[in-house]
Design a protein around this motif. Structure first.
Motif, PDB file in Angstrom:
ATOM      1  N   THR A  66      10.036  12.335   4.370  1.00 43.23           N
ATOM      2  CA  THR A  66      10.312  12.858   5.706  1.00 43.23           C
ATOM      3  C   THR A  66      11.413  13.915   5.617  1.00 43.23           C
ATOM      4  OG1 THR A  66      11.920  11.095   6.113  1.00 43.23           O
ATOM      5  CG2 THR A  66       9.656  10.692   6.818  1.00 43.23           C
ATOM      6  N   GLU A  67      11.295  14.940   6.455  1.00 44.78           N
ATOM      7  CA  GLU A  67      12.276  16.021   6.405  1.00 44.78           C
ATOM      8  C   GLU A  67      13.638  15.604   6.953  1.00 44.78           C
ATOM      9  OE1 GLU A  67       8.285  18.151   6.474  1.00 44.78           O
ATOM     10  OE2 GLU A  67       9.167  16.379   7.417  1.00 44.78           O
ATOM     11  N   THR A  95      15.037  12.308   7.452  1.00 39.85           N
ATOM     12  CA  THR A  95      15.753  11.197   6.815  1.00 39.85           C
ATOM     13  C   THR A  95      15.493  11.087   5.319  1.00 39.85           C
ATOM     14  OG1 THR A  95      13.944   9.674   7.344  1.00 39.85           O
ATOM     15  CG2 THR A  95      15.737   9.877   8.960  1.00 39.85           C
ATOM     16  N   ASP A  96      14.601  11.914   4.775  1.00 41.77           N
ATOM     17  CA  ASP A  96      14.271  11.924   3.351  1.00 41.77           C
ATOM     18  C   ASP A  96      13.783  10.563   2.866  1.00 41.77           C
ATOM     19  OD1 ASP A  96      13.941  13.492   1.055  1.00 41.77           O
ATOM     20  OD2 ASP A  96      15.787  12.729   0.174  1.00 41.77           O
ATOM     21  N   GLU A  97      12.988   9.898   3.702  1.00 41.25           N
ATOM     22  CA  GLU A  97      12.416   8.609   3.308  1.00 41.25           C
ATOM     23  C   GLU A  97      11.031   8.811   2.706  1.00 41.25           C
ATOM     24  OE1 GLU A  97      13.482   5.171   6.148  1.00 41.25           O
ATOM     25  OE2 GLU A  97      13.535   6.955   7.422  1.00 41.25           O
ATOM     26  N   LEU A  98      10.683   7.917   1.782  1.00 43.53           N
ATOM     27  CA  LEU A  98       9.431   8.043   1.050  1.00 43.53           C
ATOM     28  C   LEU A  98       8.256   7.640   1.933  1.00 43.53           C
ATOM     29  CD1 LEU A  98       8.416   8.798  -1.786  1.00 43.53           C
ATOM     30  CD2 LEU A  98       8.579   6.374  -2.390  1.00 43.53           C
ATOM     31  N   TRP A  99       7.297   8.557   2.114  1.00 40.37           N
ATOM     32  CA  TRP A  99       6.135   8.328   2.980  1.00 40.37           C
ATOM     33  C   TRP A  99       4.859   8.122   2.175  1.00 40.37           C
ATOM     34  CZ3 TRP A  99       1.393  10.296   4.409  1.00 40.37           C
ATOM     35  CH2 TRP A  99       0.891   9.882   5.659  1.00 40.37           C
ATOM     36  N   ALA A 100       4.773   8.720   1.004  1.00 35.28           N
ATOM     37  CA  ALA A 100       3.597   8.562   0.143  1.00 35.28           C
ATOM     38  C   ALA A 100       3.996   8.896  -1.284  1.00 35.28           C
ATOM     39  CB  ALA A 100       2.441   9.454   0.596  1.00 35.28           C
ATOM     40  N   ALA A 101       3.244   8.347  -2.250  1.00 35.40           N
ATOM     41  CA  ALA A 101       3.538   8.613  -3.658  1.00 35.40           C
ATOM     42  C   ALA A 101       2.268   8.495  -4.486  1.00 35.40           C
ATOM     43  CB  ALA A 101       4.600   7.656  -4.178  1.00 35.40           C
TER      44      ALA A 101
END
Length: 326
Positions: free
Chosen positions: A179-180, A182-188
């Motif tokens: 996410t722009e 909070t910089d949380e991981l959304w997919a990998a």
């Protein structure tokens, strides 16, 4: 977003993804779809199961269709290097207090059934029946001419937790979405075999299977499949594409089988063999993330998936919305 460091000496050695078991409600309808339309090859069948492989594969099966009352996803299968690694895998899952038991599976050697910490059913083996090569028997090529199984993609209620676990057993991140704000991981996207991924995780209620993908020779194979589907009663089964992903650079098409299981037809990604390969970061709102040409995915692509058998589903921890087609 700090991606966990790669683990080059994992507790056991996974070679690659291998196969998937899908429960289907109408075995004939599924056979018509996967064999007559897509072009997978039957290696064994009876009134309960159909075993299929793609054209380059020497193992007995990459897809098992199993007749049942409800369409669900069963085990995701992975190959390990040898029997010792299989024993190590059992010890590792037992150490984590996850279910781990030996089971008899047709056409496979000793097979370990377990689940990952989020509940995805997994299957590990070292030996599968080997079949003669057919990749040069061009008279057998039809449909989209699938060459091999390529990857799984799963909805995960916590992509970060999924990445941490699969990282611990030797999978390496190649690309990811954050996410722009909070910089949380959304997919990998994570690999063992040296492509962009053997397995990927997308934020969403789960765990659920998002799709299974098959590698095909060229983008023209996908165009040919679309023409076949458009003239054989499968227009409604075309969900998304054709197009080129920003992530992975692959040319793609998403279709649904008669029970709604999602299948990706896939080619043209890149190698990730180097141990110092640096993961590529994408912003969730980047319009080229989903499709390099900018076209967003439909809502169904973010919300619909196949339930895993006997697996509770929970809502995603991260509440963040990607770009969705109107």
């Amino acid at each position: 977003m700090a991606i966990p460091a790669s683990v080059f000496n994992p507790p056991f050695n996974i070679v690659r993804l291998s196969h998937i078991v899908l429960t289907v409600t109408d075995l004939k309808a599924s056979r018509d779809f996967y064999v007559d339309t897509l072009g997978l090859q039957v290696t064994a069948e009876d009134d309960r199961r159909i075993y299929l492989r793609a054209m380059e594969e020497r193992g007995h099966h990459c897809l098992v269709l199993e007749r049942g009352d409800i369409a669900v996803a069963q085990e995701l299968g992975f190959k390990v290097t040898d029997e010792e690694q299989l024993d190590r895998a059992k010890h590792y899952f037992e150490k984590l207090e996850l279910p781990a038991k030996w089971t008899e599976v047709p056409y496979q050697g000793r097979t370990l059934r377990t689940r990952d910490p989020q509940g995805i059913p997994l299957e590990f083996y070292a030996k599968m029946d080997r079949l003669p090569a057919i990749h040069q028997q061009y008279k057998l090529y039809k449909g989209v001419r699938p060459l091999r199984i390529d990857h799984f993609n799963c909805f995960s209620p916590s992509v970060l937790d999924a990445v941490r676990f699969y990282n611990s057993i030797g999978f390496r991140v190649t690309e990811y979405t954050a996410t722009e704000d909070t910089d949380e991981l959304w997919a990998a996207w994570m690999h063992r075999k040296g492509g962009v991924h053997d397995i990927a995780f997308t934020n969403g209620s789960g765990p659920r299977l998002h799709h299974v993908a098959f590698w095909v020779p060229t983008p023209l194979s996908i165009i040919d499949l679309l023409d076949v589907m458009a003239t054989t009663g499968y227009v409604a089964n075309i969900e998304r594409g054709p197009g080129r992903h920003g992530i992975s650079n692959a040319f793609f098409l998403y279709i649904r089988d008669p029970d709604g299981h999602r299948v990706e037809i896939y080619c043209s990604d890149y190698q990730t063999i180097d141990p110092d390969h640096e993961p590529i970061r994408w912003g969730l709102k980047d319009p080229q993330r989903q499709t390099l040409w900018g076209a967003p995915a439909p809502r169904s692509w973010f919300e619909e998936g196949s339930v895993f058998a006997n697996t509770p589903i929970r809502a995603a921890d991260l509440q963040a919305t990607p770009i969705i087609a109107p």
